[in-house]
Design an enzyme around this catalytic site. Structure first.
Site, PDB file in Angstrom:
ATOM      1  CE  LYS A 111      18.212 -27.656  32.060  1.00 20.47           C
ATOM      2  NZ  LYS A 111      18.766 -28.385  30.913  1.00 20.47           N
ATOM      3  CE  LYS A 194      22.016 -34.298  34.926  1.00 21.90           C
ATOM      4  NZ  LYS A 194      22.107 -34.086  33.503  1.00 21.90           N
ATOM      5  CE  LYS A 197      28.669 -23.691  37.082  1.00 20.43           C
ATOM      6  NZ  LYS A 197      29.661 -23.063  37.878  1.00 20.43           N
TER       7      LYS A 197
HETATM    8  P1  TYM Z   1      25.742 -31.428  28.947  1.00 25.61           P
HETATM    9  O1  TYM Z   1      26.513 -30.216  28.598  1.00 25.61           O
HETATM   10  O2  TYM Z   1      24.724 -31.364  30.000  1.00 25.61           O
HETATM   11  O3  TYM Z   1      26.711 -32.594  29.326  1.00 25.61           O
HETATM   12  C1  TYM Z   1      27.785 -32.986  28.465  1.00 25.61           C
HETATM   13  C2  TYM Z   1      27.961 -34.480  28.468  1.00 25.61           C
HETATM   14  O4  TYM Z   1      28.230 -34.935  29.772  1.00 25.61           O
HETATM   15  C3  TYM Z   1      27.305 -35.966  30.115  1.00 25.61           C
HETATM   16  N1  TYM Z   1      26.989 -35.859  31.547  1.00 25.61           N
HETATM   17  C4  TYM Z   1      26.929 -36.922  32.351  1.00 25.61           C
HETATM   18  N2  TYM Z   1      27.122 -38.223  32.112  1.00 25.61           N
HETATM   19  C5  TYM Z   1      27.027 -39.052  33.160  1.00 25.61           C
HETATM   20  N3  TYM Z   1      26.749 -38.642  34.418  1.00 25.61           N
HETATM   21  C6  TYM Z   1      26.546 -37.335  34.700  1.00 25.61           C
HETATM   22  N4  TYM Z   1      26.303 -36.950  35.939  1.00 25.61           N
HETATM   23  C7  TYM Z   1      26.622 -36.411  33.628  1.00 25.61           C
HETATM   24  N5  TYM Z   1      26.483 -35.063  33.554  1.00 25.61           N
HETATM   25  C8  TYM Z   1      26.701 -34.748  32.250  1.00 25.61           C
HETATM   26  C9  TYM Z   1      26.073 -35.687  29.266  1.00 25.61           C
HETATM   27  O5  TYM Z   1      25.312 -36.848  29.099  1.00 25.61           O
HETATM   28  C10 TYM Z   1      26.690 -35.215  27.989  1.00 25.61           C
HETATM   29  O6  TYM Z   1      27.088 -36.302  27.190  1.00 25.61           O
HETATM   30  N6  TYM Z   1      22.574 -31.604  25.158  1.00 25.61           N
HETATM   31  C11 TYM Z   1      23.927 -31.881  25.540  1.00 25.61           C
HETATM   32  C12 TYM Z   1      24.963 -31.119  24.722  1.00 25.61           C
HETATM   33  C13 TYM Z   1      24.809 -31.300  23.262  1.00 25.61           C
HETATM   34  C14 TYM Z   1      25.120 -32.486  22.527  1.00 25.61           C
HETATM   35  C15 TYM Z   1      24.806 -32.161  21.173  1.00 25.61           C
HETATM   36  C16 TYM Z   1      25.590 -33.743  22.866  1.00 25.61           C
HETATM   37  C17 TYM Z   1      24.372 -30.360  22.398  1.00 25.61           C
HETATM   38  N7  TYM Z   1      24.359 -30.896  21.124  1.00 25.61           N
HETATM   39  C18 TYM Z   1      24.989 -33.102  20.165  1.00 25.61           C
HETATM   40  C19 TYM Z   1      25.773 -34.662  21.851  1.00 25.61           C
HETATM   41  C20 TYM Z   1      25.468 -34.344  20.521  1.00 25.61           C
HETATM   42  C21 TYM Z   1      24.084 -31.454  26.990  1.00 25.61           C
HETATM   43  O7  TYM Z   1      23.397 -30.614  27.481  1.00 25.61           O
HETATM   44  O8  TYM Z   1      25.101 -32.029  27.620  1.00 25.61           O
END
Ligand code: TYM
Length: 331
Positions: A111, A194, A197
């Site tokens: 980031k 991956k 968005k």
């Molecule tokens: P975020 O918002 O980027 O994504 C949400 C969830 O979707 C999964 N994900 C994917 N899994 C497989 N392949 C992909 N291409 C893919 N893109 C997204 C992510 O692994 C995630 O599980 N930091 C986290 C949000 C968060 C969170 C938490 C998660 C904040 N606090 C506490 C668990 C527990 C995030 O940015 O996910």
């Protein structure tokens, strides 16, 4: 009963990566565990500090969650910022989180590279806020995609450190979890990493995409000029399409195209057309439920209020215990 926590940032519509990496597991786990699923709106400020339509983005994710099958009568569904106790736990954990370890986290480095003019403290301490989300309910399992593995490792570090420093056995060690055992990474359509968005227009298929939009995106997906030697290994861009096929198509369809590839007879146009049809078939019922929920503001408000209440009960308990352990006392 075991406690489960997970969340998703409201940076746009949910896509198939979110679904297969996370939400699919949420839907299954809600019936087996004490589940807390939330929308990580505080987290979204680390990359979008002046969000155009935060409320609208949060609403989209809530609708997507419900459309995917999360039942607010079964699990606790809430918005991170409706449970302000998480910010206090975040502050307490930040006191024992070190600059060096936070700077080494790969999502921070990535980031920081992407937004060199906004390397804010929230970005650096992203993993402590995430640890606070999880430890707030003392979760044991955290259903996430593969990209979140390192954040979970940090959560364990912070939990263990807290226990050691204050000589307690307060926080359990949470594990990143997937029903199918291995954490997954769903690839995007641009031939590289991956689905996401932020990886560029057309790289992700959203749960609300129309048939036409899915078809257009699929037709633009990156391929190559085709195999020249039988049974040759698939280059990344092609492997990605097969991986997508594995999740949305029937096994027979996958086998058919795999054999075509191995025999050097494959026509990528056919493969993409089939993938578009199968993705549309998968997304169609979700899309319908999303549309049906869009104008039901009363229901959505009720779900949010009820979720916040339930989540705060457990949050208040954890935070007051943590305060006590550290030594905060009122006179
Ligand atoms: P975020 O918002 O980027 O994504 C949400 C969830 O979707 C999964 N994900 C994917 N899994 C497989 N392949 C992909 N291409 C893919 N893109 C997204 C992510 O692994 C995630 O599980 N930091 C986290 C949000 C968060 C969170 C938490 C998660 C904040 N606090 C506490 C668990 C527990 C995030 O940015 O996910």
């Amino acid at each position: 009963m075991e406690t489960v926590v997970s969340g998703i940032r409201p940076t746009g519509e949910l896509h198939l990566g979110n679904y297969f990496g996370a939400v699919k597991n949420f839907v299954k786990m809600q019936h087996e565990s004490n589940c807390y699923f939330f929308i990580a709106d505080y987290h979204s400020l680390t990359t979008h500090p002046t969000p155009g339509d935060l409320q609208g983005n949060v609403k989209r994710v809530l609708i997507n969650y419900l459309a995917a099958g999360l039942d607010p009568e079964v699990c606790t569904l809430y918005i991170q910022s409706d449970v302000p106790e998480v910010t206090e736990l975040y502050l307490l954990l930040n006191m024992n989180a070190y600059m060096g370890e936070l700077q080494r986290v790969s999502s921070f480095k990535e980031k920081a590279r992407k937004q060199p003019d906004n390397i804010n403290a929230g970005l650096l301490t992203y993993p402590t806020l995430m640890a606070a989300d999880i430890l707030l309910h003392k979760a044991l399992k955290v259903p996430v995609g593969k990209d979140q593995e390192q954040h979970l490792e940090m959560t364990r570090t912070f939990a263990n450190r807290f226990n050691r420093m204050y000589n307690v056995e307060f926080f359990p060690e949470p594990l990143a979890y997937n029903f199918g055992s291995q954490l997954v990474k769903i690839p995007g359509l641009d031939g590289s990493g991956k689905m996401g968005k932020s990886e560029g227009e057309g790289n992700a298929i959203f749960l609300s995409d129309s048939t036409e939009s899915i078809r257009k995106k699929m037709m633009k997906a990156v391929t190559d000029s085709g195999p020249t030697v039988e049974n040759q290994e698939k280059p990344d861009a092609i492997q990605n399409l097969f991986t997508l096929m594995q999740v949305v198509s029937d096994p027979e369809t996958y086998t058919f195209f795999d054999e075509q590839y191995n025999g050097c007879k494959i026509r990528y146009g056919d493969l993409k057309k089939q993938l578009a049809v199968d993705m549309d078939r998968f997304v169609a019922p979700l899309r319908e439920r999303i549309e049906a929920l869009e104008n039901d503001n009363d229901y959505l408000r009720k779900v949010m209020r009820q979720g916040a209440e339930k989540a705060r009960e457990s949050a208040i308990k954890t935070v007051s215990e943590a305060r006590h352990i550290i030594g905060f006392r009122s006179y």
